[in-house]
Write a protein that holds these residues in place. Structure first.
Motif, PDB file in Angstrom:
ATOM      1  N   GLN A 253      30.614 183.407  76.639  1.00 44.24           N
ATOM      2  CA  GLN A 253      31.694 182.427  76.515  1.00 44.24           C
ATOM      3  C   GLN A 253      33.009 183.130  76.201  1.00 44.24           C
ATOM      4  O   GLN A 253      33.078 184.004  75.351  1.00 44.24           O
ATOM      5  CB  GLN A 253      31.358 181.432  75.404  1.00 44.24           C
ATOM      6  CG  GLN A 253      32.367 180.303  75.268  1.00 44.24           C
ATOM      7  CD  GLN A 253      31.920 179.293  74.234  1.00 44.24           C
ATOM      8  OE1 GLN A 253      30.837 179.387  73.696  1.00 44.24           O
ATOM      9  NE2 GLN A 253      32.776 178.329  73.961  1.00 44.24           N
ATOM     10  N   GLY A 254      34.079 182.740  76.891  1.00 39.12           N
ATOM     11  CA  GLY A 254      35.368 183.349  76.685  1.00 39.12           C
ATOM     12  C   GLY A 254      35.978 182.981  75.341  1.00 39.12           C
ATOM     13  O   GLY A 254      35.634 181.965  74.741  1.00 39.12           O
ATOM     14  N   VAL A 255      36.897 183.798  74.885  1.00 40.19           N
ATOM     15  CA  VAL A 255      37.570 183.558  73.610  1.00 40.19           C
ATOM     16  C   VAL A 255      38.771 182.653  73.825  1.00 40.19           C
ATOM     17  O   VAL A 255      39.574 182.868  74.745  1.00 40.19           O
ATOM     18  CB  VAL A 255      38.024 184.902  72.985  1.00 40.19           C
ATOM     19  CG1 VAL A 255      38.813 184.640  71.705  1.00 40.19           C
ATOM     20  CG2 VAL A 255      36.823 185.789  72.724  1.00 40.19           C
ATOM     21  N   ASP A 256      38.916 181.627  72.971  1.00 41.15           N
ATOM     22  CA  ASP A 256      40.092 180.753  73.005  1.00 41.15           C
ATOM     23  C   ASP A 256      41.207 181.462  72.236  1.00 41.15           C
ATOM     24  O   ASP A 256      41.250 181.446  71.004  1.00 41.15           O
ATOM     25  CB  ASP A 256      39.753 179.405  72.345  1.00 41.15           C
ATOM     26  CG  ASP A 256      40.879 178.394  72.506  1.00 41.15           C
ATOM     27  OD1 ASP A 256      42.043 178.831  72.547  1.00 41.15           O
ATOM     28  OD2 ASP A 256      40.593 177.182  72.577  1.00 41.15           O
ATOM     29  N   VAL A 257      42.132 182.088  72.987  1.00 41.86           N
ATOM     30  CA  VAL A 257      43.168 182.909  72.369  1.00 41.86           C
ATOM     31  C   VAL A 257      44.072 182.078  71.472  1.00 41.86           C
ATOM     32  O   VAL A 257      44.436 182.491  70.367  1.00 41.86           O
ATOM     33  CB  VAL A 257      43.997 183.640  73.440  1.00 41.86           C
ATOM     34  CG1 VAL A 257      45.131 184.428  72.786  1.00 41.86           C
ATOM     35  CG2 VAL A 257      43.103 184.564  74.258  1.00 41.86           C
ATOM     36  N   ASP A 258      44.468 180.891  71.926  1.00 46.12           N
ATOM     37  CA  ASP A 258      45.359 180.035  71.129  1.00 46.12           C
ATOM     38  C   ASP A 258      44.703 179.665  69.806  1.00 46.12           C
ATOM     39  O   ASP A 258      45.350 179.684  68.754  1.00 46.12           O
ATOM     40  CB  ASP A 258      45.712 178.769  71.905  1.00 46.12           C
ATOM     41  CG  ASP A 258      46.614 179.059  73.102  1.00 46.12           C
ATOM     42  OD1 ASP A 258      47.313 180.108  73.072  1.00 46.12           O
ATOM     43  OD2 ASP A 258      46.630 178.258  74.049  1.00 46.12           O
ATOM     44  N   ASP A 259      43.410 179.337  69.856  1.00 50.00           N
ATOM     45  CA  ASP A 259      42.688 178.980  68.639  1.00 50.00           C
ATOM     46  C   ASP A 259      42.601 180.181  67.691  1.00 50.00           C
ATOM     47  O   ASP A 259      42.773 180.050  66.480  1.00 50.00           O
ATOM     48  CB  ASP A 259      41.282 178.485  68.993  1.00 50.00           C
ATOM     49  CG  ASP A 259      40.530 177.993  67.773  1.00 50.00           C
ATOM     50  OD1 ASP A 259      41.035 177.105  67.068  1.00 50.00           O
ATOM     51  OD2 ASP A 259      39.427 178.518  67.511  1.00 50.00           O
ATOM     52  N   LEU A 260      42.353 181.361  68.277  1.00 53.47           N
ATOM     53  CA  LEU A 260      42.264 182.570  67.472  1.00 53.47           C
ATOM     54  C   LEU A 260      43.595 182.882  66.791  1.00 53.47           C
ATOM     55  O   LEU A 260      43.642 183.218  65.603  1.00 53.47           O
ATOM     56  CB  LEU A 260      41.829 183.745  68.346  1.00 53.47           C
ATOM     57  CG  LEU A 260      41.714 185.113  67.652  1.00 53.47           C
ATOM     58  CD1 LEU A 260      40.693 185.065  66.521  1.00 53.47           C
ATOM     59  CD2 LEU A 260      41.330 186.187  68.658  1.00 53.47           C
ATOM     60  N   LEU A 261      44.700 182.743  67.524  1.00 51.95           N
ATOM     61  CA  LEU A 261      46.015 183.004  66.944  1.00 51.95           C
ATOM     62  C   LEU A 261      46.338 182.008  65.834  1.00 51.95           C
ATOM     63  O   LEU A 261      46.960 182.362  64.827  1.00 51.95           O
ATOM     64  CB  LEU A 261      47.085 182.940  68.043  1.00 51.95           C
ATOM     65  CG  LEU A 261      47.058 184.086  69.067  1.00 51.95           C
ATOM     66  CD1 LEU A 261      48.086 183.834  70.169  1.00 51.95           C
ATOM     67  CD2 LEU A 261      47.336 185.419  68.372  1.00 51.95           C
ATOM     68  N   ALA A 262      45.898 180.760  66.006  1.00 56.19           N
ATOM     69  CA  ALA A 262      46.129 179.748  64.973  1.00 56.19           C
ATOM     70  C   ALA A 262      45.376 180.103  63.695  1.00 56.19           C
ATOM     71  O   ALA A 262      45.897 179.941  62.586  1.00 56.19           O
ATOM     72  CB  ALA A 262      45.689 178.376  65.485  1.00 56.19           C
ATOM     73  N   VAL A 263      44.157 180.600  63.847  1.00 59.04           N
ATOM     74  CA  VAL A 263      43.364 181.013  62.683  1.00 59.04           C
ATOM     75  C   VAL A 263      44.042 182.174  61.967  1.00 59.04           C
ATOM     76  O   VAL A 263      44.120 182.218  60.734  1.00 59.04           O
ATOM     77  CB  VAL A 263      41.936 181.408  63.110  1.00 59.04           C
ATOM     78  CG1 VAL A 263      41.185 182.067  61.954  1.00 59.04           C
ATOM     79  CG2 VAL A 263      41.174 180.190  63.601  1.00 59.04           C
ATOM     80  N   ILE A 264      44.564 183.134  62.745  1.00 56.51           N
ATOM     81  CA  ILE A 264      45.257 184.288  62.158  1.00 56.51           C
ATOM     82  C   ILE A 264      46.501 183.843  61.393  1.00 56.51           C
ATOM     83  O   ILE A 264      46.774 184.304  60.278  1.00 56.51           O
ATOM     84  CB  ILE A 264      45.624 185.308  63.263  1.00 56.51           C
ATOM     85  CG1 ILE A 264      44.353 185.930  63.853  1.00 56.51           C
ATOM     86  CG2 ILE A 264      46.548 186.394  62.701  1.00 56.51           C
ATOM     87  CD1 ILE A 264      44.605 186.816  65.047  1.00 56.51           C
TER      88      ILE A 264
END
Length: 286
Positions: A253-264
């Motif tokens: 499964q691909g990584v949701d970049v926007d979600d990852l940046l929001a977590v960071i």
């Protein structure tokens, strides 16, 4: 035998009735067989810091909480007081882990108290009542190796469900009593949720056990319980009785970049707030 100096106060206070023999002497501690409460138990006498060779690595200490802010700051600054408190915290870690794991049903020696750097705990015995051997001291049949390996994996899972990773699990700190494997030596146990190295340490523990048992049952060398167990834990799907297959497949499964940046971004904001609170508290203390 002659009573060791560190055990004399416990004898004087009636916490132990006699010292029967020395069981072992290691890098971290000396262990004696003592009589207490009308039965044979073990007394683990921790060596002072300058006599010990195990390095209290930051990797193991990360995630261990201390509610006393003055003590925490002293430990961080490595003052003389801080070093003394850090040493005490290190010793308490094994005691706390034993109580926590025993309560969770993990097969560890039952603790009976911790006084002046001496840990009183259950004496692990074999079927004949003799001191239980370490895994390293036995030769196993293939079926025994498979059985014991499955049991150790189950204990690893129970430990993780209780929030801890052993951190140094090997054939040298697993005993075989009349009913099977018992895990010992936990001063370096790490908090699974609060330590960034927890996943790596768990996989290393499991891989070490795989290598040992694989000597007797070679098919175990192809298993991958470490990554499987940790993946279940991260997904919130690990339970003490979770079925294990010993296999693991990487997610495609691909990584949701926007979600990852929001977590960071959220993590950065939380850290900034935490640092600001620390500065304010230090100013108040001053």
């Amino acid at each position: 035998m002659k009573v060791p100096k560190r055990l004399q106060p416990l004898l004087d206070d009636g916490l132990i009735e006699s010292v029967e023999s020395q069981l072992m002497s290691g890098k971290e501690a000396q262990v004696y067989v003592v009589r207490a409460g009308g039965e044979l138990r073990c007394a683990k006498v921790f060596k002072e810091a300058r006599q010990r060779s195990f390095k209290q690595a930051v990797q193991y200490q990360e995630g261990r909480k201390d509610r006393n802010s003055r003590r925490s700051r002293a430990m961080a600054k490595k003052t003389r007081y801080g070093q003394k408190e850090q040493e005490q915290a290190w010793l308490n870690a094994e005691v706390d882990a034993l109580y926590r794991l025993a309560e969770a049903g993990v097969r560890v020696p039952r603790p009976h108290g911790f006084v002046d750097g001496v840990l009183l705990m259950e004496r692990i015995a074999d079927a004949e009542g003799l001191v239980a051997p370490r895994l390293d001291d036995v030769v196993l049949e293939a079926d025994q190796a498979r059985d014991y390996h499955a049991r150790v994996m189950r204990e690893v899972v129970r430990m993780l469900c209780a929030g801890l990773v052993h951190g140094d699990l090997s054939e040298f700190n697993v005993l075989l009593d009349a009913e099977g494997p018992v895990i010992i030596d936990l001063p370096q146990a790490v908090d699974a949720a609060g330590n960034n190295s927890a996943g790596m340490l768990l996989r290393r523990d499991v891989d070490t056990m795989r290598g040992y048992f694989g000597r007797f049952a070679p098919e175990l060398l192809a298993s991958d319980y470490g990554r499987e167990i940790w993946a279940l834990y991260e997904a919130g799907e690990l339970h003490p009785d979770s079925p294990l297959s010993g296999t693991f497949e990487e997610s495609s499964q691909g990584v949701d970049v926007d979600d990852l940046l929001a977590v960071i971004d959220d993590a950065r904001e939380e850290e900034a707030e935490r640092l600001a609170a620390l500065v304010e508290r230090d100013a108040d203390d001053a």
